[in-house]
Design a protein around this motif. Structure first.
Motif, mmCIF file in Angstrom:
data_model
loop_
_atom_site.group_PDB
_atom_site.id
_atom_site.type_symbol
_atom_site.label_atom_id
_atom_site.label_comp_id
_atom_site.label_asym_id
_atom_site.label_seq_id
_atom_site.Cartn_x
_atom_site.Cartn_y
_atom_site.Cartn_z
ATOM 1 N N HIS A 22 -12.478 -26.946 82.375
ATOM 2 C CA HIS A 22 -13.178 -26.880 83.657
ATOM 3 C C HIS A 22 -13.815 -25.503 83.841
ATOM 4 N N ASP A 23 -13.082 -24.486 83.457
ATOM 5 C CA ASP A 23 -13.604 -23.122 83.598
ATOM 6 C C ASP A 23 -14.827 -22.887 82.714
ATOM 7 N N SER A 24 -14.803 -23.416 81.489
ATOM 8 C CA SER A 24 -15.942 -23.192 80.595
ATOM 9 C C SER A 24 -17.185 -23.928 81.105
ATOM 10 N N LEU A 55 -17.828 -24.514 84.275
ATOM 11 C CA LEU A 55 -18.260 -23.721 85.424
ATOM 12 C C LEU A 55 -19.018 -22.480 84.960
ATOM 13 N N GLU A 56 -18.490 -21.810 83.945
ATOM 14 C CA GLU A 56 -19.160 -20.624 83.407
ATOM 15 C C GLU A 56 -20.530 -20.970 82.838
ATOM 16 N N ALA A 57 -20.624 -22.098 82.153
ATOM 17 C CA ALA A 57 -21.912 -22.520 81.591
ATOM 18 C C ALA A 57 -22.921 -22.779 82.703
ATOM 19 N N GLU A 98 -22.936 -21.485 85.703
ATOM 20 C CA GLU A 98 -23.293 -20.201 86.307
ATOM 21 C C GLU A 98 -24.274 -19.435 85.418
ATOM 22 N N PHE A 99 -24.073 -19.526 84.104
ATOM 23 C CA PHE A 99 -24.977 -18.870 83.164
ATOM 24 C C PHE A 99 -26.386 -19.448 83.281
ATOM 25 N N THR A 126 -28.049 -18.363 86.491
ATOM 26 C CA THR A 126 -28.451 -16.957 86.432
ATOM 27 C C THR A 126 -29.722 -16.782 85.613
#
Length: 70
Positions: free
Chosen positions: A4-6, A8-10, A12-13, A16
């Motif tokens: 789930h975190d990865s 979310l990070e993707a 957000e990337f 951005t």
């Protein structure tokens, strides 16, 4: 498989990069337009279809920029 975190990070990337570059990642209509697979009129059709979204506004801007580039 991602966590789930990865995911979310993707996300957000991507957000951005899109914000900083002023481009949409994975915009199939833009890809088709730039490769000559659809014309400006068809691009504007999609822009109208999605006109209430940032995506539609992006497509409209893309079509308008191409007119000014001529």
């Amino acid at each position: 498989a991602g966590t789930h975190d990865s995911f979310l990070e993707a996300g957000e990337f991507v957000a951005t990069v899109e914000k900083r570059a002023g481009l949409m990642i994975g915009c199939v209509e833009e890809i088709a337009y730039r490769n000559g697979w659809i014309d400006r009129e068809r691009l504007l059709h999609f822009a109208k279809r999605y006109s209430k979204t940032d995506y539609g506004k992006y497509l409209k801007t893309l079509a308008e920029e191409s007119v000014h580039a001529l």
